[in-house]
Design an enzyme around this catalytic site. Structure first.
Site, mmCIF file in Angstrom:
data_model
loop_
_atom_site.group_PDB
_atom_site.id
_atom_site.type_symbol
_atom_site.label_atom_id
_atom_site.label_comp_id
_atom_site.label_asym_id
_atom_site.label_seq_id
_atom_site.Cartn_x
_atom_site.Cartn_y
_atom_site.Cartn_z
ATOM 1 C CB SER A 1 78.370 47.113 19.297
ATOM 2 O OG SER A 1 79.685 47.577 19.516
ATOM 3 C CD GLU B 1 53.407 37.101 55.187
ATOM 4 O OE1 GLU B 1 52.556 38.001 55.192
ATOM 5 O OE2 GLU B 1 54.088 36.811 54.187
#
Length: 682
Positions: free
Chosen positions: A355, A84
């Site tokens: 498909s 950080e």
């Protein structure tokens, strides 16, 4: 470019004002004079469904257990500093060097970086809102400077670690440690510390319960940063990466499939207004969920078989269902799994479609001079070295119409059609219709013939498939999915309101013709006999190893995608899209639309051609010299494997000669996956 300029402008303004504050000592001007007077009592937030009914209430009481800095091990402190604010002990609240580095990175085209220090984050979390404005950034800068003037670095770090949010209502490092690992913060090891340090950037996205893969990636980034800044040794870093994580399960409650939707909304609310507002602000959160449809979705889960329980104590296979209103994009129902975990398969699982991807091929053909009555030949062909795809019934059908090709999900005609119209056009159409996971360039590009059978580098997710099929339902209008409608605070002020996004992406005629063909899938195709008592269209999908099975179908009022699959990529006892997925879809649609008036698909004025009379050449007949038995073909259609697409291995089995009974044919079809859609590598 606008965002970059805006970021540059805000940063420059903040630097100038901070410079003034340092010179003239005015940093206390914006600092809160009396925090007690600004405190607002915590209140629960409520979620509402599309009809205004309260459906979920957040916890108003924070899980926050403050600890002193001596209880927080150094490696835990360093994990947060490394990821950080690595210059935390060097700057005075504003990291001018870090801000400049962020500017350079952004302007050079690299990842956009924020540059906020731990002190600035504390200022924002403790005293400000999540509002994105220049004013807020200015206030944040002044308060950060005042914090540095009043408190030591150790005190600031302690307040920060006790303040930040870790997801699931847990605030502060001790609460997070207990929630995720079931242990006090002083007992965390480096790997566990890095896992927690990875979370605050996006508490839902990097939550190890909800998104384990991304959590692991960021945890390893934290460890790399710790090694880079000499906060741990390389050997310690390697051991931390190799450590097998063990998480607490004490937080798990009774399975609730609605939880996936609530978690998705929670993440969106936090992104818009912040965690504090959600868990303490008494918000009213309005969603698109239809409670009746949601119950129908959960009831339809009864068709989901249970094969085994895996090492994570999850019952396999899992499933996902996403239902959207094609006219608005509203998400009306969602199931992201069995309710045993936090991973939302409806939005986060990217799976092979088989498909179920073929409609994009036939739609593109409709745009390029073909009609449902156009004829294409189904016969053996080698499309690439070693790749001779076959149909699931192990037969060639000679000349067939495009309608027959999609209704019976024939593989070779689909590949030929894709080659004719251009694979790039097919991929482009799918992307326009909302499929965001396709790879359209590079070594793993989906711009190839395998794509036509659903063989993709990554895959698709159910929510995007439901939305994409919804484009067909609306004759070409794409509506971006919306789940969160509005956020209102206790004073009645609207903090957020969704802006529906819709646009035409496909011409109406092509969309309608595609729908007209897909309607026959539910009449005489791979989903034959599973109509829902009103006009509907859809497509099955199954991968060649039976790991993924789909049914995606729609009416003019609702588009729904159902996926059934194994999280661990194990075959599912020859599970086809025409089995559990179709049963779940059918059950859901019948009940979800029970009170909706029956409507048909709107014809935009196109003439649908009749099926052509096709005379087969002598060579198109079976080996015994007789015409194909059309009756047997029709009966076998329901059990035909409709998409063999995942495995790169190609199996080319010879056609059998002689007549067989229907039972023998179905047993072969059901038990022997024989077609793959990807060419083998030479």
């Amino acid at each position: 470019m606008f965002k970059v300029l805006k970021f540059l402008f805000i940063s420059v303004i903040c630097l100038m004002i901070m410079g003034c504050s340092v010179l003239y000592g005015f940093s206390s001007f914006f600092a809160p004079t009396n925090m007690d007077e600004t405190l607002i009592p915590d209140a629960a937030s409520q979620f509402y469904d599309i009809n205004g009914n309260a459906i979920y209430t957040t916890l108003s009481e924070e899980r926050r257990i403050p600890v002193t800095i001596d209880k927080i091990p150094k490696h835990v402190q360093n994990a947060f500093i490394a990821i950080e604010d690595n210059r935390f002990y060097e700057h005075g609240g504003i990291d001018y060097r870090g801000t400049a580095r962020a500017l350079v990175s952004t302007l050079s085209g690299s990842e956009v970086q924020g540059g906020s220090t731990i002190t600035q984050q504390l200022a924002k979390n403790a005293f400000l809102t999540q509002e994105r404005s220049i004013v807020r950034k200015i206030k944040e800068a002044f308060i950060a400077k005042e914090l540095e003037n009043k408190y030591t670095k150790e005190e600031i770090l302690t307040m920060y670690l006790n303040q930040i949010y870790f997801g699931q209502g847990a605030y502060g490092i001790e609460s997070a440690s207990m929630y995720y690992f079931g242990k006090h913060v002083q007992n965390l090891n480096i790997a566990e510390a890095a896992t927690l340090a990875a979370i605050p950037k996006s508490p839902n996205y990097y939550n190890p319960f909800e998104n384990p893969n991304e959590s692991t990636k960021r945890k390893e980034l934290v460890i790399d940063q710790m090694v880079k800044y000499n906060l741990i040794t390389a050997d310690e870093g390697a051991k931390a990466k190799a450590y097998k994580m063990v998480y607490s399960t004490a937080h798990k409650t009774k399975n609730d499939p609605r939880g996936y939707f609530f978690d998705m909304i929670t993440q969106k609310v936090i992104e818009e207004v912040g965690a504090d507002a959600l868990y303490k602000g008494g918000l009213k959160i309005y969603t698109t969920l239809d409670s009746d449809m949601q119950r129908a979705a959960e009831n339809a889960m009864r068709h989901l078989p249970a094969y085994y329980t895996d090492g994570k104590k999850l019952t396999q296979p899992q499933m996902a269902l996403a239902a959207v209103d094609p006219k608005t994009g509203y998400v009306k129902a969602m199931v992201g799994g069995r309710g045993q975990d936090k991973f939302n398969r409806a939005t986060l699982a990217v799976r092979q479609p088989g498909s179920a991807f073929k409609p994009f091929v036939y739609l593109t053909a409709m745009q390029n001079g073909f009609t449902p009555a156009s004829v294409i030949e189904d016969k053996e062909e080698e499309f690439a070295p070693g790749w001779k795809p076959q149909n699931s019934d192990m037969k060639w059908h000679g000349k067939v119409s495009l309608r027959t090709g999609i209704v019976r999900s024939l593989n070779v005609p689909t590949i030929k059609l894709a080659r004719e119209v251009g694979v790039d056009k097919i991929v482009s159409n799918a992307e326009k219709m909302g499929i965001s996971t396709l790879v359209d360039s590079g070594a793993y590009s989906d711009v190839n013939l395998a794509m036509s059978l659903g063989g993709l580098s990554k895959g698709v997710n159910p929510l995007e498939m439901a939305s994409a099929y919804g484009v067909l339902a609306t004759n070409g209008i794409y509506c971006k999915p919306i789940a969160l409608l509005k956020i209102v605070n206790r004073e009645g002020k609207v903090l957020y309101e969704a802006k529906p996004q819709s646009k035409r992406v496909i011409d109406a005629e092509s969309a309608y013709l595609t729908t007209n063909m897909l309607q026959d899938v539910l009449v005489s195709g791979t989903a034959g006999g599973m109509g829902i008592g009103r006009p509907a269209a859809g497509k099955t999908g199954t991968t060649d190893t039976f790991i993924d099975a789909w049914f995606v179908g729609y009416t003019p009022d609702l588009s729904t995608a159902v996926w059934v699959g194994d999280d661990n990529n194990k075959p599912m006892n020859h599970m086809y899209g025409s089995m559990a997925p179709l049963s779940i879809w059918h059950d859901f649609m019948v009940n979800a639309l029970a009170s909706t008036p029956r409507t048909g698909f709107s014809n935009p004025g196109v003439t649908v051609p009749a099926e052509p009379e096709i005379k087969q050449d002598e060579e198109d007949k079976d080996k015994d010299g007789k015409d194909k038995d059309k009756k047997d073909d029709k009966e076998a259609t329901v059990k035909e494997e409709d998409n063999k697409n995942q495995s790169p291995t190609v199996t080319n089995k010879p056609k059998s000669s002689g007549k067989r009974s229907m039972k023998e044919r179905i047993n072969e079809i059901m038990g022997k996956p024989v077609v793959s859609n990807k060419p083998t590598k030479n």
